[in-house]
Scaffold this active site. Structure first.
Site, PDB file in Angstrom:
ATOM      1  N   TRP A 193       0.833  -1.204   0.000  1.00  0.00           N
ATOM      2  CA  TRP A 193       0.000   0.000   0.000  1.00  0.00           C
ATOM      3  C   TRP A 193       0.868   1.254   0.000  1.00  0.00           C
ATOM      4  CZ3 TRP A 193      -0.449   4.274   3.089  1.00  0.00           C
ATOM      5  CH2 TRP A 193      -1.585   5.062   2.915  1.00  0.00           C
ATOM      6  N   HIS A 194       1.994   1.189   0.703  1.00  0.00           N
ATOM      7  CA  HIS A 194       2.821   2.380   0.847  1.00  0.00           C
ATOM      8  C   HIS A 194       3.561   2.747  -0.431  1.00  0.00           C
ATOM      9  CE1 HIS A 194       2.116   2.098   5.188  1.00  0.00           C
ATOM     10  NE2 HIS A 194       2.544   3.341   5.241  1.00  0.00           N
ATOM     11  N   GLY A 195       3.761   1.812  -1.333  1.00  0.00           N
ATOM     12  CA  GLY A 195       4.446   2.197  -2.561  1.00  0.00           C
ATOM     13  C   GLY A 195       4.783   1.034  -3.455  1.00  0.00           C
ATOM     14  N   PHE A 213       1.811   8.284  -1.816  1.00  0.00           N
ATOM     15  CA  PHE A 213       1.144   7.014  -1.540  1.00  0.00           C
ATOM     16  C   PHE A 213      -0.341   7.082  -1.841  1.00  0.00           C
ATOM     17  CE2 PHE A 213       4.570   7.067   1.906  1.00  0.00           C
ATOM     18  CZ  PHE A 213       5.515   6.556   1.031  1.00  0.00           C
TER      19      PHE A 213
END
Length: 483
Positions: A322-324, A483
């Site tokens: 999810w963060h990248g 993000f």
């Protein structure tokens, strides 16, 4: 448009004036229009994506609520999940997956492959996608009623303070507040502006200051030393916290002026005594989202031990993704999964050991030791998170364990002279004091008589720093915008 920009300095007062001066229906509509303008300022072409996600979620929830057939409800839920996640996956992860596939094929037969496309990552797509998903899922579960007012629902998705970097608000908290029009209350204005001032201090004075020294090491990983990695990683821990929680503070403050209360997103995470405690304090809106919509559906902890460990692993693996779209984020998520799994598997044996050697685990000194150890584990994980690539991550870890270097030359390389160190340390001390003051459920500054003067001076300092920053055009974006 960022919070720390001249555009926002003009945009926000106009938004507030329209909200309070117009009648209720027009007031809500003006807030929607201003929120859309806020997003259009980033890239007007990408507005179609957020409107598509909004429309799919809106109509899916209406059908789910009206139909009596479980099969139709499930179909609508699945369609909305595929549509919303499909947009997210394509724009955020297609090039990541394509480049990974190309790398694998190149290593198999030696030919070069490039399947990537020239895609622009829509700002805030991970945040507003999760917000719409929670809405449809909650309606499907019967926890929330579908919102029939399309414009109100669109405002829920696009509400400008938390649109691009959260908090990820649940419909049950935000929609009822947006439906009503609040009166101008002096207390709300005071609390909101104070919260915004704290956020600007964190971002402009602390995060952007630390970024200079962090970048000196992380953007030149090949020449990094062990001392450089340690110092830069500690500073990055404060940078990312002040950058992200600073954004949240500003978002909460912006909303509070209008009488709208957003959820608490940070709870002094570096006071955590365990990794589990850290995640209960860090990015709370995301942690609770994964808990409610991934961890619990997988079975949570009410299952066999192996299954419980698998559930923990999946949550942190997905959190990393999810963060990248980078393997560094995936590895960061896996590392935290390892932390949590090892913590769970050794908890009882550790408690038995401390009891056997007659150590009071509730004592102040022992709790401080746990806080320091937890902080060091978190700081080590930031190496994975901040590294520009897996290759850089390898170089930084190698330097950390094999090449400590000279502390003096490292400080010189980072630009950390005596004055810089004093300014940085003082900034961190003020930040911690502000965190203590604002760490209330109402996100309100708890000013005691002894602290009143220092708080007022801090607010003035923030205002001056903000004006000076904007006057030279040095506003930097917030980390979590990517993000």
């Amino acid at each position: 448009m960022t919070f720390n920009s001249w555009e926002f300095l003009i945009f926000y007062p106009i938004t507030i004036l329209l909200y309070f001066l117009l009648p209720k229906k027009l007031s809500r509509f003006s807030l929607l229009i201003m929120s859309l303008i806020f997003y259009l300022a980033w890239n007007y072409k990408l507005i179609v994506l957020i409107l598509f996600t909004t429309a799919v979620s809106y109509f899916a929830a209406l059908i789910v609520e009206k139909t009596q057939k479980e099969s139709v409800k499930k179909l609508c839920l699945i369609v909305s999940l595929i549509a919303c996640l499909g947009v997210l996956v394509f724009f955020k992860y297609y090039n990541f997956l394509a480049s990974s596939l190309g790398w694998v094929l190149t290593n198999i037969n030696g030919n070069a492959y490039d399947f990537t496309l020239n895609l622009v990552l829509p700002v805030g797509i991970s945040f507003y996608t999760f917000q719409t998903l929670s809405y449809v899922i909650d309606v499907y579960r019967g926890n929330e009623k579908a919102e029939h007012d399309f414009f109100l629902f669109t405002l829920y998705v696009t509400f400008f303070p938390q649109l691009v970097a959260g908090p990820i608000e649940r419909p049950g908290n935000l929609i009822p507040q947006l439906r009503e029009k609040n009166k101008l209350e002096p207390d709300n204005v005071r609390i909101g502006l104070q919260k915004m001032a704290v956020g600007f201090f964190k971002k402009i004075v602390v995060a952007d200051l630390c970024a200079e020294y962090v970048n000196a090491i992380y953007n030149d990983a090949g020449n990094a030393t062990g001392f450089g990695v340690i110092i830069a990683s500690i500073l990055f821990g404060f940078q990312i916290y002040c950058d992200f929680s600073g954004y949240t503070d500003i978002a909460i403050g912006c909303s509070r002026v209008m009488g709208i209360k957003l959820m608490k997103n940070f709870d002094m995470p570096y006071k955590a005594e365990t990794i589990k405690d850290f995640w209960a304090r860090w990015h709370i809106s995301l942690s609770t989202w994964f808990r409610d919509y991934l961890y619990f559906p997988l079975g949570g902890s009410r299952c066999s031990k192996p299954r419980h460990m698998f559930n923990l692993f999946m949550v942190f693996f997905v959190s990393g993704l999810w963060h990248g779209a980078n393997w560094t984020f995936v590895l960061w998520g896996i590392l935290h999964a390892v932390y949590r799994i090892v913590g769970e598997l050794t908890f009882k044996s550790r408690e038995k050991f401390w009891a056997k050697v007659h150590v009071n685990t509730k004592s102040t000194w022992f709790r401080w030791i746990r806080k320091v150890i937890t902080f060091l584990f978190v700081v080590f994980s930031w190496v994975f998170f901040r590294a520009n690539s897996v290759g850089d991550m390898g170089l930084l870890l190698k330097a950390l364990f094999t090449n400590m270097g000279s502390l003096g030359s490292t400080l010189t390389t980072m630009g950390l002279g005596t004055t810089a160190i004093i300014v940085t340390v003082l900034s961190l001390i003020v930040m911690v004091e502000l965190d203590v003051l604002t760490n209330t459920e109402e996100n309100e500054i708890a000013i005691t008589p002894s602290r009143k003067t220092s708080i007022m001076w801090t607010i003035w300092a923030v205002a001056i720093a903000w004006i000076m920053l904007l006057s030279v055009g040095g506003a930097s974006s917030f980390i979590y915008f990517q993000f």
